[in-house]
Design an enzyme around this catalytic site. Structure first.
Site, PDB file in Angstrom:
ATOM      1  N   SER A   1       0.702  -1.113   0.003  1.00 12.68           N
ATOM      2  CA  SER A   1       0.028   0.012   0.021  1.00 12.68           C
ATOM      3  C   SER A   1       0.684   1.298   0.066  1.00 12.68           C
ATOM      4  CB  SER A   1      -1.132  -0.162   1.244  1.00 12.68           C
ATOM      5  OG  SER A   1      -0.272  -0.137   2.327  1.00 12.68           O
TER       6      SER A   1
ATOM      7  N   HIS B   1      -4.932  -5.166  -0.884  1.00 14.13           N
ATOM      8  CA  HIS B   1      -5.313  -3.898  -1.746  1.00 14.13           C
ATOM      9  C   HIS B   1      -5.494  -4.479  -3.108  1.00 14.13           C
ATOM     10  CE1 HIS B   1      -4.439  -0.474   0.528  1.00 14.13           C
ATOM     11  NE2 HIS B   1      -3.960  -1.205   1.332  1.00 14.13           N
TER      12      HIS B   1
ATOM     13  N   LYS C   1     -11.449  -2.455   1.307  1.00 17.71           N
ATOM     14  CA  LYS C   1     -11.335  -1.694   0.102  1.00 17.71           C
ATOM     15  C   LYS C   1     -12.119  -1.755  -1.050  1.00 17.71           C
ATOM     16  CE  LYS C   1      -7.439  -1.355   2.716  1.00 17.71           C
ATOM     17  NZ  LYS C   1      -7.102  -2.431   3.631  1.00 17.71           N
TER      18      LYS C   1
END
Lengths: 475, 376
Positions: free
Chosen positions: B245, B273, B305
């Site tokens: 990230s 992610h 996410k």
């Protein structure tokens, strides 16, 4: 003195002159000698042989031969913890477990707020405004005004300066302890502390000292020993922080901690107190403020109060409250706060509405306490089972009076009691533990949870059914 | 002088901090602890916080008051005492373009199929669960979710947890213990590091995305065994992430899998992610590289996410998931997922898979990919 100064200057001038007049080889030799001495001073005296003298072929063979264990060992199909009860529909007062409709005596829904219409409509309103997820941690646009409002309300309710919210109950105390207690610090913790506290202590890498459950004499003995150690090394003692971690209402035994004596010990030996109030928040005290209100203690005497919102508040997440000086530190050091997404706003709104209900109806706490005392009395005298826990504790344990020899057999026996009750319409559960990971594994037990929604007839029915079950299974 | 830029920036930024450091050390001030108690924070530990972080504290923790969608409303706040305290003016700054929330596919919405489904489940089930998975907290919704996640990932079985951070920190200790080796990437997330530390296994770090460094560590580990006793390692677990990230780099998955097979170790892939964001159908970094999910032993990810919800999951073979159902810390001691959150995940996942009968999910994925190519 001027003459000595002049004398020193002369020596310096002579040295510089000698330096210029010396032959080149002399200077070079001196320089090499100085560099050699420096190298000898800084190099290891004996180079350990890190590299073995294996040939590449031998290395290949070793790599071929090595066989790892399987990633996970196989779990037998009939392991008691493998097959979960399936709850169809909401886990409220009347619950459908494995297809059977039962009265719920297993969920920690103490104040019955799980299916309260006001709470649900507050959550619906929040859902319409914010959606479900927050899509970010608190530091990166994951802070919503609902979170700030909930923190303010919790701080006001508990009468502390500040509160901080976490998105998961387990992570609350497991992140709070390592934020303050580091390697080299000392923590005195009760033996019966719950697993979340144990994980927090493990993450903190501090020295852990266990004292016998609720035994203040044992704690004082440990504190005295520590004091004598400190006198031997006062410099170290001045920087070693000391903490006591206790629970308000213990999850594993249903007792309360003797808080007034702990406060006395705190000021006598200069240790800070961290109080875990997951079960006692919303249960003990005249207005549900927890064990400090129950004993009438000034809340500023406790350094940190941590609780989860998954029991009385019927939401998800947890909070810590205390003085701003202490709580603010967690905003940068609490791992579960900084590195994780924030609490979904609908759950925060549900918690705020639940707090409103708690503040508007302070009589529910007394009603809950009466019901706890009723069932505690009704469960006394069951042959084969003993009640463990205070009379006003809403989460009791029923343990076997005599063990059958092995823990496995005890668990099987208790399962039969639970199944008997489930088949007759009372949903109970055994208290679950990780047997190999717990520091002090409690005995196998059945968990009985009391909520305000249970009527007196239902409480009596449950007690009667447990008597029958114990009679038929254990005798 | 051609110093690499990183070093230059570090050198230049240290100089003013040094001045501040010396000035502040001469002028340190600590709020008073109760008398005679050992101070809770050592001067040195709290130095960064009080003197450097306080000056720029207003860049973080900015509160918003709308859906974290493409445009967001922020609450205005001011500080009259150099960021020690903030006051809210009451004004709301509207329609700020949001490039800060992890809302990759736009499923964080206040209206639409996901929100309606979540609202229905909320009115039926309530917000909380009040029990753990092994006791009375296993709802039919959770079973439905886990089957769907397993189908989405293409694995035999899956299990869902209430918090993404806790998924790592509570399950890695259940998988490995003393006598095992963990090889962790340099830039792994705090949850992976905490999970590795709590497990009690030996941890060795390899350079970020550097396969030579990883291979060297693997070779040395197997050839030399455990330090000092030279016993062979029980198992070796490699911890990597799909997308890192803070750097934005993607893991070199084909090479990692080749190494893992050669040296008989296990791979733990954290797709927090990358799930939903990479790959033609959003199945993550495994699909992005065209590999089979069976090559990855433990596929972990989060729902925060791309799915606009909260929580985490682990997918893999049935034996692995059965073991986690029995021995995971989260299943025994932590509350299960909240029902409306579960419904949001189910609806958004079905949308991505195209099972809801619309092409919304597919369009989102195509659009995300086109944005990526436009930006790069």
């Amino acid at each position: 003195m001027a003459a000595a100064g002049m004398g020193q200057q002369w020596v310096l001038v002579e040295m510089v002159q000698a330096f210029y007049e010396a032959p080149a080889y002399h200077l070079i030799l001196e320089g090499i000698l100085i560099l050699w001495i420096i190298r000898l001073l800084f190099s290891k005296t004996y180079k350990l042989q890190e590299r073995s003298d294996l040939t590449p072929k031998e290395k290949e063979e070793l790599i071929e031969e090595w066989q790892p264990e399987p990633l996970v060992p196989p779990v037998p199909e009939d392991h008691p913890a493998l097959n979960y009860n399936i709850v169809s529909g909401p886990p409220t007062h009347i619950i459908t477990v494995n297809g059977k409709e039962c009265i719920n005596f297993a969920s920690f829904n103490f104040l019955g707020l799980l299916d309260n219409e006001k709470v649900k409509s507050a959550a619906q309103a929040s859902l319409k405004k914010y959606g479900v997820g927050t899509c970010g941690p608190r530091g990166f646009y994951g802070t919503f005004d609902v979170h700030l409002e909930l923190e303010e309300r919790l701080a006001k309710f508990m009468r502390t300066e500040e509160a901080i919210i976490y998105s998961y109950g387990f992570a609350t105390i497991a992140s709070a302890i390592p934020a303050y207690s580091k390697r080299g610090d000392i923590v005195f913790v009760d033996e019966a502390a719950c697993f979340a506290i144990q994980k927090g202590l493990q993450a903190s890498r501090s020295n852990i000292k266990l004292f016998k459950h609720n035994d203040m004499a044992d704690l004082e003995r440990l504190l005295k020993e520590q004091e004598t150690e400190d006198q031997k090394n006062p410099r170290k003692a001045r920087v070693t922080r000391r903490f006591i971690v206790v629970e308000g209402l213990y999850m594993n035994t249903g007792d309360v901690c003797p808080l007034p004596e702990l406060i006395k010990l705190k000021y006598k030996y200069k240790v800070r107190i961290f109080l875990e109030e997951s079960l006692s928040f919303g249960v003990l005290g005249e207005h549900g403020r927890g064990i400090t209100e129950h004993f009438g203690i000034n809340i500023d005497d406790i350094d940190l109060i941590s609780a989860n919102m998954e029991n009385s508040l019927a939401s998800i997440g947890g909070f810590c409250c205390g003085r701003s000086f202490i709580i603010d530190h967690q905003r940068l050091s609490g791992q579960g706060y900084c590195f994780s997404a924030s609490l979904p706003p609908l759950l925060a709104a549900a918690a705020i509405e639940a707090l409103n209900i708690m503040e508007d109806n302070p009589d529910i706490f007394q009603i809950l306490r009466t019901k706890c005392e009723r069932i505690h009395k009704a469960l006394q005298g069951i042959s084969g089972l003993k009640v463990v826990g205070e009379s006003f504790s809403p989460a009791l344990h029923l343990q076997l009076e005599e063990s059958c020899g092995s823990r496995e057999n005890d668990v099987k026996l208790l399962k039969r009691v639970v199944d008997y009750c489930m088949n007759s319409g009372i949903a109970l559960t055994q208290a679950r533990y990780l047997e190999k990971e717990e520091k002090c594994l409690p005995s196998p037990s059945i968990r009985v949870v009391v909520t305000v929604e249970q009527t007196e007839q239902e409480l009596d029915k449950a007690a009667l059914l447990l008597k029958e079950a114990a009679q038929s299974v254990l005798n | 002088m051609s110093l690499c830029p990183k070093l230059m920036i570090t050198k230049l930024s240290l100089r003013p901090s040094l001045v501040v450091l010396i000035y502040r050390m001469m002028k340190s001030w600590v709020p008073k602890s109760p008398k005679d108690f050992v101070p809770l924070y050592q001067d040195f530990e709290n130095f960064y916080n009080r003197n450097l972080y306080m000056r720029i504290r207003d860049s973080w923790n900015r509160p918003i008051c709308s859906v974290p969608g493409a445009k967001v409303d922020m609450m205005e706040r001011v500080s009259h005492d150099y960021n020690w305290t903030f006051t809210y003016t009451g004004r709301v700054i509207k329609d700020i373009i949001n490039m800060g929330s992890y809302n990759y596919l736009g499923f964080a919405q206040k209206a639409g199929t996901c929100q309606e489904a979540a609202a229905k489940v909320l009115s039926q089930y309530g917000a909380g669960v009040c029990s753990t998975r092994q006791e009375m907290g296993n709802l039919d919704k959770h079973e439905e979710l886990e089957k769907l996640v397993a189908r989405f990932l293409g694995v035999e079985s899956a299990m869902a947890y209430g918090m993404g951070f806790a998924t790592n920190s509570m399950n890695i200790p259940a998988l490995v213990g003393k006598g095992c080796l963990i090889l962790s990437d340099e830039l792994n997330h705090a949850s992976l590091v905490l999970g590795a530390r709590l497990s009690g296994a030996t941890i060795r770090i390899f350079k970020h995305n550097n396969m030579q460094s990883l291979e060297k560590l693997l070779k040395d580990a197997i050839v030399h065994g455990q330090p000092r006793t030279r016993r062979p390692w029980k198992k070796i677990l490699i911890l990597v992430e799909g997308i890192y990230s803070m750097e934005g780099s993607i893991v070199r998955l084909p090479e990692v899998i080749a190494l893992k097979k050669k040296y008989k170790s296990y791979l733990y892939l954290d797709e927090a992610h990358s799930i939903g964001a990479l790959g033609p159908t959003g199945r993550g970094v495994v699909e992005y590289f065209g590999l089979s999910p069976e090559d990855v032993d433990v596929m972990m990810g989060t729902f925060t996410k791309s799915f606009g919800a909260a929580g985490g999951y682990i997918g893999g073979k049935k034996e692995l998931i059965d073991y986690l159902r029995t021995y995971s810390h989260s299943a025994v001691y932590a509350t299960s997922l909240s029902p409306p959150v579960v419904e949001q995940i189910i609806t958004s996942m079905k949308c991505i898979m195209g099972e809801d009968g619309t092409t919304v999910g597919v369009n989102c994925l195509l659009y995300l990919r086109s944005l990526n190519t436009d930006l790069s």
